[in-house]
Design a protein around this motif. Structure first.
Motif, PDB file in Angstrom:
ATOM      1  N   THR A  29       0.868  -1.181   0.000  1.00 61.71           N
ATOM      2  CA  THR A  29       0.000   0.000   0.000  1.00 61.71           C
ATOM      3  C   THR A  29       0.903   1.229   0.000  1.00 61.71           C
ATOM      4  OG1 THR A  29      -1.746  -1.157   1.222  1.00 61.71           O
ATOM      5  CG2 THR A  29      -1.821   1.250   1.220  1.00 61.71           C
TER       6      THR A  29
ATOM      7  N   LYS B 167      -2.810   4.533 -12.893  1.00 60.21           N
ATOM      8  CA  LYS B 167      -3.706   5.315 -12.046  1.00 60.21           C
ATOM      9  C   LYS B 167      -3.624   6.777 -12.532  1.00 60.21           C
ATOM     10  CE  LYS B 167      -4.825   1.929  -9.236  1.00 60.21           C
ATOM     11  NZ  LYS B 167      -6.203   1.402  -9.136  1.00 60.21           N
ATOM     12  N   GLN B 168      -4.570   7.145 -13.380  1.00 59.03           N
ATOM     13  CA  GLN B 168      -4.553   8.491 -13.931  1.00 59.03           C
ATOM     14  C   GLN B 168      -5.023   9.506 -12.897  1.00 59.03           C
ATOM     15  OE1 GLN B 168      -6.896   8.163 -17.535  1.00 59.03           O
ATOM     16  NE2 GLN B 168      -5.078   7.645 -18.757  1.00 59.03           N
ATOM     17  N   ASN B 169      -4.427  10.706 -13.003  1.00 66.75           N
ATOM     18  CA  ASN B 169      -4.758  11.789 -12.079  1.00 66.75           C
ATOM     19  C   ASN B 169      -4.622  11.327 -10.622  1.00 66.75           C
ATOM     20  OD1 ASN B 169      -5.416  13.346 -14.367  1.00 66.75           O
ATOM     21  ND2 ASN B 169      -7.537  12.607 -14.322  1.00 66.75           N
ATOM     22  N   TRP B 170      -3.591  10.534 -10.381  1.00 65.27           N
ATOM     23  CA  TRP B 170      -3.401   9.937  -9.054  1.00 65.27           C
ATOM     24  C   TRP B 170      -3.087  11.018  -8.015  1.00 65.27           C
ATOM     25  CZ3 TRP B 170       1.265   7.552  -6.398  1.00 65.27           C
ATOM     26  CH2 TRP B 170       0.863   6.650  -5.405  1.00 65.27           C
TER      27      TRP B 170
ATOM     28  N   TYR C 170       2.209   4.819 -12.864  1.00 68.16           N
ATOM     29  CA  TYR C 170       2.341   3.701 -13.803  1.00 68.16           C
ATOM     30  C   TYR C 170       2.998   2.522 -13.068  1.00 68.16           C
ATOM     31  CZ  TYR C 170       1.256   6.758 -17.762  1.00 68.16           C
ATOM     32  OH  TYR C 170       0.632   7.599 -18.647  1.00 68.16           O
TER      33      TYR C 170
ATOM     34  N   HIS D 154       1.168   5.753  -1.167  1.00 60.41           N
ATOM     35  CA  HIS D 154       0.593   6.977  -1.687  1.00 60.41           C
ATOM     36  C   HIS D 154       1.731   7.835  -2.220  1.00 60.41           C
ATOM     37  CE1 HIS D 154       1.483   8.161   2.567  1.00 60.41           C
ATOM     38  NE2 HIS D 154       1.905   9.299   1.973  1.00 60.41           N
TER      39      HIS D 154
ATOM     40  N   ASP E 228       0.220  10.961 -12.916  1.00 61.19           N
ATOM     41  CA  ASP E 228      -0.280   9.597 -13.040  1.00 61.19           C
ATOM     42  C   ASP E 228       0.737   8.613 -12.458  1.00 61.19           C
ATOM     43  OD1 ASP E 228      -2.350  10.763 -14.503  1.00 61.19           O
ATOM     44  OD2 ASP E 228      -1.283  10.468 -16.408  1.00 61.19           O
TER      45      ASP E 228
ATOM     46  N   ALA F 204      -0.675  -1.543 -14.935  1.00 59.51           N
ATOM     47  CA  ALA F 204      -1.704  -0.694 -14.342  1.00 59.51           C
ATOM     48  C   ALA F 204      -1.337   0.769 -14.524  1.00 59.51           C
ATOM     49  CB  ALA F 204      -1.884  -1.015 -12.858  1.00 59.51           C
TER      50      ALA F 204
ATOM     51  N   PHE G   9      -1.865  -2.623  -3.913  1.00 59.53           N
ATOM     52  CA  PHE G   9      -1.581  -3.478  -5.060  1.00 59.53           C
ATOM     53  C   PHE G   9      -1.225  -4.879  -4.539  1.00 59.53           C
ATOM     54  CE2 PHE G   9      -0.622   0.784  -6.515  1.00 59.53           C
ATOM     55  CZ  PHE G   9      -1.182   0.824  -7.787  1.00 59.53           C
TER      56      PHE G   9
ATOM     57  N   SER H 293      -1.755  11.933  -2.936  1.00 56.60           N
ATOM     58  CA  SER H 293      -2.786  10.983  -3.363  1.00 56.60           C
ATOM     59  C   SER H 293      -3.366  10.243  -2.167  1.00 56.60           C
ATOM     60  CB  SER H 293      -2.178   9.959  -4.329  1.00 56.60           C
ATOM     61  OG  SER H 293      -1.352   9.050  -3.593  1.00 56.60           O
TER      62      SER H 293
ATOM     63  N   THR I 275      -3.191   3.671  -1.936  1.00 57.27           N
ATOM     64  CA  THR I 275      -3.606   2.738  -2.989  1.00 57.27           C
ATOM     65  C   THR I 275      -2.892   1.416  -2.754  1.00 57.27           C
ATOM     66  OG1 THR I 275      -3.817   4.592  -4.527  1.00 57.27           O
ATOM     67  CG2 THR I 275      -3.751   2.379  -5.471  1.00 57.27           C
TER      68      THR I 275
END
Length: 376
Positions: free
Chosen positions: A232, A266-269, A249, A234, A247, A264, A284, A279, A282
């Motif tokens: 996890t 994450k746009q506009n993260w 990537y 940010h 973003d 993967a 994974f 952010s 998040t």
């Protein structure tokens, strides 16, 4: 009577040094030389056929052959007696066996202890009545032996009409494993950052023109064989002078082609206002291989911007040292059909009596379990 197809034939009283010629049903089957004490013996080179044989002998001295001796008659029998029937009565009090007339019948229990031995009658029938009734499911081993020593064996089970060997079952079992959990107590050790890279070239496969720059400004993680890694994180950006986004990537190294492939985006993260932004956390779940995280400029950001990735969780689930593995499959072992072994062909009323040699009590329910593999 004998079951020896090459029996040793011998005699006494011959003249020392005489040539002994042995006949079987009038045909010569061999010769021998008499010893000084007049004894001789021979074994036929060719096997005698099954049936009656009449053996005679002559002796030859100085070219003169004597008359044939009185015949020795015997029978060669190499066929074992057949047990055509063996069944216990419904009250489990009487075992009836049908075989050839006058043969010896032996009844033993599963441990090889002799329960009864005797001779079948002129009709080939042999009966055994134990002092106490047999137990349902009890195994009885039966042997029929003739005078020549040939024997046949049969196994029967009390209360079971016929023993049938079921075919194997090939089944798929879904296993649930509880892996060893390795928790990184300081996930912040993975924190890293750099300058956001231009998202031009960050396609399905990293272009060679941006690869060096991406790797320099990325965080890379390794996941071992039969492991899963849960992370996890940010991101934060700083030094932004205009409103914009960045973003995230995520790439994985293809070990075959040695290329980084996109897994993967994450746009506009991260949304930044003036001096920076942050952010949301998040998570994974990463499988076996080499992974890379990198941030790139998104909407509104026209200049290189500093960023940092912060890790708040890093847990490795190691299935090489699973704490437990379990699974089960349901079905009928007798009537199930599978593509490898097919289906049993069974008469109506067939019941399961044993599994892997373990006798089952027909009056109790069973759950059959089997270990499929060992972990080391």
């Amino acid at each position: 009577m004998t079951d020896d197809v090459k029996p040793t034939i011998s005699g006494v009283g011959a003249i020392a040094g005489a040539t002994i010629t042995v006949y079987n049903n009038g045909a010569i089957i061999g010769t021998a030389t008499a010893a000084a004490n007049g004894t001789w013996s021979l074994q036929p080179e060719n096997a005698l056929t099954e049936g009656l044989h009449s053996i005679t002998a002559t002796q030859t001295v100085d070219g003169n052959e004597s008359a044939q001796s009185p015949a020795l008659e015997f029978e060669v029998d190499i066929t074992p007696p057949v047990i055509t029937f063996a069944e216990v009565s419904e009250d489990n009090a009487l075992l009836t066996i049908e075989t050839e007339p006058n043969v010896t019948v032996i009844v033993k229990d599963a441990d090889g202890n002799v329960l009864k031995e005797g001779q079948a009658d002129a009709n080939g029938v042999f009966e055994y009545k134990p002092n106490t009734p047999f137990v349902k499911g009890e195994i009885l081993n039966i042997t029929a032996k003739d005078k020549a020593g040939n024997q046949s064996d049969l196994q029967t089970r009390v209360g079971v009409k016929e023993i049938i060997a079921a075919v194997d079952n090939n089944i798929d079992v879904k296993l649930d494993a509880t892996p060893e959990k390795i928790i990184n107590s300081k996930p912040s050790d993975l924190d890293n950052g750099g300058l956001t890279v231009a998202n031009v070239g960050l396609g399905p496969v990293l272009g060679l023109d941006v690869l060096a720059d991406v790797i320099k400004n990325s965080v890379q993680l390794d996941v071992g064989e039969n492991q899963v890694r849960e992370v996890t994180l940010h991101g934060s950006a700083f030094g932004v002078q205009v409103v914009g986004t960045m973003d995230l990537y995520v790439y994985k190294l293809n070990e075959t082609t040695n290329e980084w492939e996109q897994h993967a985006v994450k746009q506009n993260w991260v949304v930044s206002y003036l001096l920076g932004g942050k952010s949301e956390d998040t998570s994974f779940t990463l499988g076996e291989g080499k992974w890379m995280f990198v941030m790139a400029s998104g909407e509104g950001v026209q200049v290189l911007t500093g960023y940092k990735l912060y890790f708040t969780k890093d847990v490795v689930l190691d299935y090489n040292n699973a704490e437990s593995v379990k699974g089960e499959a349901h079905g009928n072992m007798l009537t199930d059909e599978d593509p490898k072994f097919g289906q049993d062909e069974l008469p109506a009323g067939t019941t399961l009596t044993s599994v892997n040699g373990q006798t089952l009590n027909q009056d109790e329910p069973y759950r059959v379990c089997r270990r499929l593999f060992y972990l080391s």
